[in-house]
Design a protein around this motif. Structure first.
Motif, PDB file in Angstrom:
ATOM      1  N   MET A 451      33.954  16.459  55.906  1.00  0.00           N
ATOM      2  CA  MET A 451      34.580  17.777  55.961  1.00  0.00           C
ATOM      3  C   MET A 451      35.184  18.173  54.608  1.00  0.00           C
ATOM      4  SD  MET A 451      37.283  19.215  58.803  1.00  0.00           S
ATOM      5  CE  MET A 451      38.699  18.370  58.117  1.00  0.00           C
ATOM      6  N   SER A 452      35.342  17.189  53.703  1.00  0.00           N
ATOM      7  CA  SER A 452      35.897  17.482  52.386  1.00  0.00           C
ATOM      8  C   SER A 452      35.003  18.425  51.592  1.00  0.00           C
ATOM      9  CB  SER A 452      36.094  16.182  51.595  1.00  0.00           C
ATOM     10  OG  SER A 452      34.848  15.545  51.354  1.00  0.00           O
ATOM     11  N   LEU A 453      33.740  18.569  51.986  1.00  0.00           N
ATOM     12  CA  LEU A 453      32.866  19.531  51.324  1.00  0.00           C
ATOM     13  C   LEU A 453      33.309  20.962  51.612  1.00  0.00           C
ATOM     14  CD1 LEU A 453      29.388  17.911  52.078  1.00  0.00           C
ATOM     15  CD2 LEU A 453      30.690  17.774  49.942  1.00  0.00           C
ATOM     16  N   LEU A 454      33.994  21.140  52.731  1.00  0.00           N
ATOM     17  CA  LEU A 454      34.464  22.468  53.145  1.00  0.00           C
ATOM     18  C   LEU A 454      35.937  22.675  52.819  1.00  0.00           C
ATOM     19  CD1 LEU A 454      34.060  25.153  54.802  1.00  0.00           C
ATOM     20  CD2 LEU A 454      34.843  23.837  56.801  1.00  0.00           C
ATOM     21  N   ARG A 455      36.763  21.685  53.165  1.00  0.00           N
ATOM     22  CA  ARG A 455      38.197  21.834  52.952  1.00  0.00           C
ATOM     23  C   ARG A 455      38.862  20.461  52.996  1.00  0.00           C
ATOM     24  NH1 ARG A 455      40.201  24.309  58.845  1.00  0.00           N
ATOM     25  NH2 ARG A 455      40.061  22.342  59.989  1.00  0.00           N
ATOM     26  N   LEU A 456      40.020  20.368  52.349  1.00  0.00           N
ATOM     27  CA  LEU A 456      40.835  19.160  52.378  1.00  0.00           C
ATOM     28  C   LEU A 456      42.282  19.549  52.650  1.00  0.00           C
ATOM     29  CD1 LEU A 456      39.528  16.976  49.403  1.00  0.00           C
ATOM     30  CD2 LEU A 456      39.580  16.310  51.807  1.00  0.00           C
ATOM     31  N   TRP A 457      42.973  18.676  53.367  1.00  0.00           N
ATOM     32  CA  TRP A 457      44.401  18.882  53.635  1.00  0.00           C
ATOM     33  C   TRP A 457      45.184  18.334  52.453  1.00  0.00           C
ATOM     34  CZ3 TRP A 457      47.077  21.642  57.056  1.00  0.00           C
ATOM     35  CH2 TRP A 457      48.434  21.365  57.261  1.00  0.00           C
ATOM     36  N   TRP A 458      45.811  19.250  51.688  1.00  0.00           N
ATOM     37  CA  TRP A 458      46.600  18.869  50.522  1.00  0.00           C
ATOM     38  C   TRP A 458      48.074  18.772  50.911  1.00  0.00           C
ATOM     39  CZ3 TRP A 458      45.351  21.035  45.055  1.00  0.00           C
ATOM     40  CH2 TRP A 458      43.984  20.898  44.778  1.00  0.00           C
ATOM     41  N   VAL A 459      48.711  17.695  50.456  1.00  0.00           N
ATOM     42  CA  VAL A 459      50.139  17.486  50.696  1.00  0.00           C
ATOM     43  C   VAL A 459      50.856  17.488  49.352  1.00  0.00           C
ATOM     44  CG1 VAL A 459      51.882  15.960  51.687  1.00  0.00           C
ATOM     45  CG2 VAL A 459      49.585  16.061  52.703  1.00  0.00           C
ATOM     46  N   PRO A 460      51.798  18.400  49.131  1.00  0.00           N
ATOM     47  CA  PRO A 460      52.525  18.405  47.853  1.00  0.00           C
ATOM     48  C   PRO A 460      53.295  17.105  47.651  1.00  0.00           C
ATOM     49  CG  PRO A 460      52.923  20.445  49.084  1.00  0.00           C
ATOM     50  CD  PRO A 460      52.236  19.494  50.021  1.00  0.00           C
ATOM     51  N   ALA A 461      53.458  16.711  46.405  1.00  0.00           N
ATOM     52  CA  ALA A 461      54.224  15.508  46.081  1.00  0.00           C
ATOM     53  C   ALA A 461      55.639  15.618  46.628  1.00  0.00           C
ATOM     54  CB  ALA A 461      54.251  15.301  44.569  1.00  0.00           C
ATOM     55  N   GLN A 462      56.155  14.509  47.084  1.00  0.00           N
ATOM     56  CA  GLN A 462      57.511  14.415  47.626  1.00  0.00           C
ATOM     57  C   GLN A 462      57.678  15.195  48.930  1.00  0.00           C
ATOM     58  OE1 GLN A 462      59.206  12.211  45.875  1.00  0.00           O
ATOM     59  NE2 GLN A 462      57.569  12.257  44.361  1.00  0.00           N
ATOM     60  N   SER A 463      56.581  15.567  49.583  1.00  0.00           N
ATOM     61  CA  SER A 463      56.648  16.291  50.851  1.00  0.00           C
ATOM     62  C   SER A 463      56.010  15.453  51.949  1.00  0.00           C
ATOM     63  CB  SER A 463      55.921  17.640  50.751  1.00  0.00           C
ATOM     64  OG  SER A 463      56.511  18.466  49.777  1.00  0.00           O
ATOM     65  N   SER A 464      56.353  15.772  53.182  1.00  0.00           N
ATOM     66  CA  SER A 464      55.709  15.092  54.302  1.00  0.00           C
ATOM     67  C   SER A 464      54.356  15.729  54.558  1.00  0.00           C
ATOM     68  CB  SER A 464      56.584  15.200  55.559  1.00  0.00           C
ATOM     69  OG  SER A 464      56.579  16.533  56.045  1.00  0.00           O
ATOM     70  N   ALA A 465      53.471  14.997  55.269  1.00  0.00           N
ATOM     71  CA  ALA A 465      52.130  15.509  55.549  1.00  0.00           C
ATOM     72  C   ALA A 465      52.172  16.777  56.395  1.00  0.00           C
ATOM     73  CB  ALA A 465      51.305  14.434  56.249  1.00  0.00           C
ATOM     74  N   VAL A 466      53.258  16.958  57.145  1.00  0.00           N
ATOM     75  CA  VAL A 466      53.407  18.170  57.959  1.00  0.00           C
ATOM     76  C   VAL A 466      53.460  19.409  57.074  1.00  0.00           C
ATOM     77  CG1 VAL A 466      54.906  19.359  59.608  1.00  0.00           C
ATOM     78  CG2 VAL A 466      54.594  16.884  59.767  1.00  0.00           C
ATOM     79  N   GLN A 467      53.956  19.258  55.849  1.00  0.00           N
ATOM     80  CA  GLN A 467      54.169  20.387  54.951  1.00  0.00           C
ATOM     81  C   GLN A 467      52.972  20.675  54.050  1.00  0.00           C
ATOM     82  OE1 GLN A 467      57.757  18.377  53.508  1.00  0.00           O
ATOM     83  NE2 GLN A 467      58.935  20.201  54.073  1.00  0.00           N
ATOM     84  N   GLY A 468      51.788  20.251  54.478  1.00  0.00           N
ATOM     85  CA  GLY A 468      50.596  20.479  53.684  1.00  0.00           C
ATOM     86  C   GLY A 468      49.890  21.767  54.039  1.00  0.00           C
ATOM     87  N   ALA A 469      48.690  21.930  53.481  1.00  0.00           N
ATOM     88  CA  ALA A 469      47.851  23.096  53.752  1.00  0.00           C
ATOM     89  C   ALA A 469      46.408  22.740  53.442  1.00  0.00           C
ATOM     90  CB  ALA A 469      48.287  24.292  52.907  1.00  0.00           C
ATOM     91  N   TYR A 470      45.489  23.466  54.073  1.00  0.00           N
ATOM     92  CA  TYR A 470      44.078  23.272  53.765  1.00  0.00           C
ATOM     93  C   TYR A 470      43.721  24.031  52.493  1.00  0.00           C
ATOM     94  CZ  TYR A 470      42.738  20.927  58.105  1.00  0.00           C
ATOM     95  OH  TYR A 470      42.594  20.022  59.119  1.00  0.00           O
ATOM     96  N   VAL A 471      42.947  23.378  51.642  1.00  0.00           N
ATOM     97  CA  VAL A 471      42.412  24.009  50.434  1.00  0.00           C
ATOM     98  C   VAL A 471      40.891  24.016  50.557  1.00  0.00           C
ATOM     99  CG1 VAL A 471      42.176  23.844  47.925  1.00  0.00           C
ATOM    100  CG2 VAL A 471      44.364  23.296  49.015  1.00  0.00           C
ATOM    101  N   SER A 472      40.298  25.169  50.344  1.00  0.00           N
ATOM    102  CA  SER A 472      38.858  25.331  50.525  1.00  0.00           C
ATOM    103  C   SER A 472      38.084  24.850  49.303  1.00  0.00           C
ATOM    104  CB  SER A 472      38.515  26.802  50.784  1.00  0.00           C
ATOM    105  OG  SER A 472      39.151  27.262  51.956  1.00  0.00           O
ATOM    106  N   TYR A 473      36.875  24.355  49.561  1.00  0.00           N
ATOM    107  CA  TYR A 473      35.950  23.942  48.513  1.00  0.00           C
ATOM    108  C   TYR A 473      34.658  24.749  48.651  1.00  0.00           C
ATOM    109  CZ  TYR A 473      38.977  20.112  47.126  1.00  0.00           C
ATOM    110  OH  TYR A 473      40.029  19.391  46.633  1.00  0.00           O
ATOM    111  N   PRO A 474      33.908  24.908  47.571  1.00  0.00           N
ATOM    112  CA  PRO A 474      32.677  25.719  47.604  1.00  0.00           C
ATOM    113  C   PRO A 474      31.554  24.991  48.339  1.00  0.00           C
ATOM    114  CG  PRO A 474      32.992  24.771  45.426  1.00  0.00           C
ATOM    115  CD  PRO A 474      34.222  24.428  46.215  1.00  0.00           C
ATOM    116  N   VAL A 475      31.629  24.986  49.653  1.00  0.00           N
ATOM    117  CA  VAL A 475      30.772  24.147  50.481  1.00  0.00           C
ATOM    118  C   VAL A 475      29.292  24.438  50.273  1.00  0.00           C
ATOM    119  CG1 VAL A 475      31.066  25.721  52.459  1.00  0.00           C
ATOM    120  CG2 VAL A 475      30.303  23.369  52.845  1.00  0.00           C
ATOM    121  N   ASP A 476      28.893  25.704  50.154  1.00  0.00           N
ATOM    122  CA  ASP A 476      27.470  26.022  50.012  1.00  0.00           C
ATOM    123  C   ASP A 476      26.904  25.465  48.710  1.00  0.00           C
ATOM    124  OD1 ASP A 476      27.279  27.380  52.460  1.00  0.00           O
ATOM    125  OD2 ASP A 476      28.063  29.216  51.569  1.00  0.00           O
ATOM    126  N   ASP A 477      27.671  25.574  47.649  1.00  0.00           N
ATOM    127  CA  ASP A 477      27.216  25.024  46.371  1.00  0.00           C
ATOM    128  C   ASP A 477      27.127  23.500  46.433  1.00  0.00           C
ATOM    129  OD1 ASP A 477      27.218  27.604  45.500  1.00  0.00           O
ATOM    130  OD2 ASP A 477      28.760  27.342  43.960  1.00  0.00           O
TER     131      ASP A 477
END
Length: 702
Positions: A451-477
């Protein structure tokens, strides 16, 4: 920053403003998380003033090779194909249109408007990934999925090696198997051998030198010093103890292997410049280029600093003058320790040669796939790749997973993500090089967390995993490049798509010819029913279990759950009791399916509570998955041997010997075991029968 401006910047950078969680609830990403992730994206650039031509243009079958450009002045362009042929033209009606019949490959586009010039890489890719002829012909293949370090033999030095892999290939091929699948064999840390997780490597481009079969090296045998060391009673007793140990003692194994390999390298260094092996090594260094230089320098420097009293898990804890790969102090170190760096380059060459020899053996054995490798989703934060490429990796964030039912606090894997904006700006060169390194002399590639080809859950440094967000990747390319490299290397692709996977990526993966990953334990259509073998997806690899789950015996006997309880992995007893209840339902459902499909004798009790794991039940479950309509079937030697302890227990560090537990017997002894041979012969027979069954179903549907 103004909230509207922040939202727009986050959207341009690929940060999703919301997501649907495991409970079906809509979750809104906080402004603070967006700000932190934007700050982490070192590759983020303001849109104003950028080139009107994209850095990379990917073209797939059916695409119109036309690119809209916001330029009012006359435009001329020249396209140079990979093999040198050129095309020229001018832009018409604000659209740059290329010839329709460009060959597959990587081409260079130069665009000129007045005194301004821009360049773009044009990638022309096939629609689907490569698939072996046997699969295209409808065959149902099977093989073994191993953790290489777990293999035992009379010759290894306490850890499975490429010599053991050759034995494994011969044993599987003799029983009709098509492949041997490997855990990630990426480069780890010779200076800190206790860091053993193959999914948290220093680099995904280079190999783990511990897998070198030292005894097979000509220079080890010819070295007088090596043979004197080898003959010492202490050496022999140490190696015997390492072989007998039920877990890998990485520190002791590394010490022994580096000692022996040092002697072997000194012998190798006496070869003349006209020696074939010397010439091959020099060419290996040339082809490895900057990446190999960084890898060897990193390992040599890490070892040097450890010896000098600076042990560390990664470069962030090195003296500051060594934390930049291109610093004057690192360049000075490279000059003073040239031979040590060359030694680490040599070990990479030796490892690559021995791996290539294993693949060549698989081809001589007529295995339709041969070797298949596993690629980790990322690299560790303190390894060679992050040390040498600061612009690609976002060190102020980590990859993980959002909260779900089994992990209500989410997960942080401590793997820094690659900046998708930098990937695009660099025309995906890091992704392409990683694929080439792992597909070379390999019949199949498994992408962990596809699924990392489409998106990854990014967690900011010094934050808990709950405070992350999905970041999109250029899946078709990325899928297009994957298909192109797959064909060039004749290497099929398997995507680990377990867990919650968006439908959009599932459809894209299937259309791109990437094979799905189906684990028996998860193939339940309801709490009280397992999926029928005839309902398994054809474009998939079926397995009983994985390295992160229980073995077959452990699952049936619920030993994995009891182990989790002892290790205090569950937040409270209620969760543990829920898991026990669900496992009881699963065991009964599986036993019902085994009886329905006549995989176990009618004399076996139909009440799961009365059935313990036995050779009869073990064979029955193997029969069940062997009937699967999935094109591939991967089986674990642990399940042939009836082992209970898992390879890895997610959520633990020192509480359990993760990535250290070995098989209970040697490879040769395993393939001499009549029970194992009987099991594999039956699997092979049922896989062949599954081909005929599938063909008859197709005829009836037609």
């Amino acid at each position: 920053m103004d909230p509207k401006v922040l939202d727009e910047a986050a959207e341009r950078a690929g940060i999703s403003p919301e997501y649907i969680d495991a409970w079906g609830q809509r979750k809104i990403i906080s402004q603070e998380t967006k700000r932190q992730l934007l700050d982490a994206m070192v590759g983020r650039r303001d849109q104003a003033g950028q080139s009107p031509v994209p850095p990379v243009w990917v073209i797939r079958p059916g695409d119109v090779p036309s690119l809209a450009l916001e330029l009012n002045d006359p435009v001329e362009w020249v396209l140079t194909e990979e093999l040198g042929r050129q095309h020229e033209g001018s832009m018409e009606q604000y659209a740059l249109t290329l010839p329709d019949s460009l060959p597959l490959g990587y081409h260079r586009l130069a665009v000129r408007s007045g005194l301004r010039h821009w360049r773009c890489q044009v990638i022309v890719a096939p629609a689907r990934c490569y698939e072996p002829a046997a699969l295209l012909a409808g065959q149902k293949l099977w093989g073994a999925c191993i953790q290489l370090y777990t293999l035992r033999s009379r010759h290894n030095w306490g850890v499975g090696d490429f010599g053991d892999l050759a034995l494994m290939l011969e044993g599987v091929a003799k029983q009709g198997g098509a492949f041997v699948g490997l855990n990630p064999i990426h480069a780890l840390y010779p200076a800190t051998p206790a860091w053993a997780s193959p999914y948290s490597p220093s680099s995904r481009r280079w190999l783990n030198i511990l897998y070198i079969n030292v005894g097979a090296l000509e220079d080890f045998v010819q070295s007088v010093q090596a043979q004197q060391w080898w003959s010492l009673p202490l050496t022999q007793s140490t190696l015997a103890a390492l072989r007998e140990d039920d877990v890998v003692d990485y520190a002791q194994v590394t010490q022994c292997k580096l000692t022996a390999l040092t002697f072997a390298y000194e012998q190798f260094s006496r070869r003349g410049s006209d020696d074939k092996q010397y010439i091959d090594f020099v060419e290996f260094i040339r082809l490895g280029g900057e990446s190999l230089r960084y890898q060897a320098t990193f390992d040599a420097l890490h070892r040097y600093l450890t010896r000098e009293g600076h042990p560390s898990a990664g470069w962030q804890h090195w003296p500051v003058e060594y934390q930049q790969a291109d610093s004057p102090q690192v360049r000075e170190f490279s000059q003073r320790h040239h031979q040590e760096i060359r030694f680490f380059s040599w070990m990479q060459w030796v490892a690559a040669r021995q791996f290539d020899q294993c693949f060549e053996l698989s081809q001589r054995l007529n295995m339709p796939i041969g070797l298949y490798r596993d690629v980790a989703v990322g690299v560790s934060e303190g390894g060679m790749e992050t040390w040498s490429d600061r612009t690609l990796y976002c060190l102020a964030a980590a990859v993980g997973a959002p909260p779900d039912r089994l992990g209500p606090q989410g997960q942080n894997w401590n793997l820094p993500p690659q900046d998708p904006n930098v990937l695009v700006a660099r025309a995906y060169e890091p992704f392409i090089e990683m694929l080439r390194a792992n597909m070379h002399h390999c019949g199949a590639l498994r992408l962990d967390h596809v699924m990392s080809l489409l998106r990854l859950w990014w967690v900011p440094a010094q934050s808990s995993a709950v405070q992350g967000a999905y970041v999109s990747y250029p899946v078709d390319d990325l899928l297009a490049i994957l298909a192109l490299e797959s064909h060039r290397q004749h290497c099929m692709v398997i995507g680990e798509d377990l867990g919650t996977v968006p439908r959009e990526i599932t459809e894209k993966l299937h259309a791109a010819g990437i094979y799905s990953y189906k684990v028996l334990f998860f193939e339940r259509t309801s709490p009280s029913a397992f999926r029928s073998p005839t309902e398994y997806v054809s474009q998939a690899m079926a397995t009983l279990t994985t390295h992160d789950l229980a073995t077959l015996r452990g699952y049936w006997q619920q030993e994995d759950l009891r182990l989790g309880q002892r290790l205090k992995l569950y937040p409270d007893d209620a969760v543990y009791q829920h898991l026990l209840h669900d496992r009881q339902l699963a065991r009964q459902a599986l036993l019902d399916a085994l009886h329905h499909w006549k995989c176990v004798p009618v004399t076996l009790s139909a009440n799961a509570e009365r059935v313990v794991m036995s050779p009869v039940l073990n064979r029955g479950i193997h029969r069940y998955v062997a009937r699967s309509h999935s094109a591939l079937l991967g089986l674990q030697p642990e399940d042939w041997l009836g082992m209970a302890l898992p390879v890895n227990v997610p959520g633990t560090t020192d509480q359990y010997p993760n990535w250290r537990r070995k098989l209970t017997c040697g490879v040769v002894e395993m393939f001499d075991d009549p029970a194992v041979i009987r099991l594999l012969k039956e699997v092979n027979r049922l896989r062949k029968a599954a081909v005929a069954k599938t063909a008859s179903l197709v005829v009836r549907k037609a």
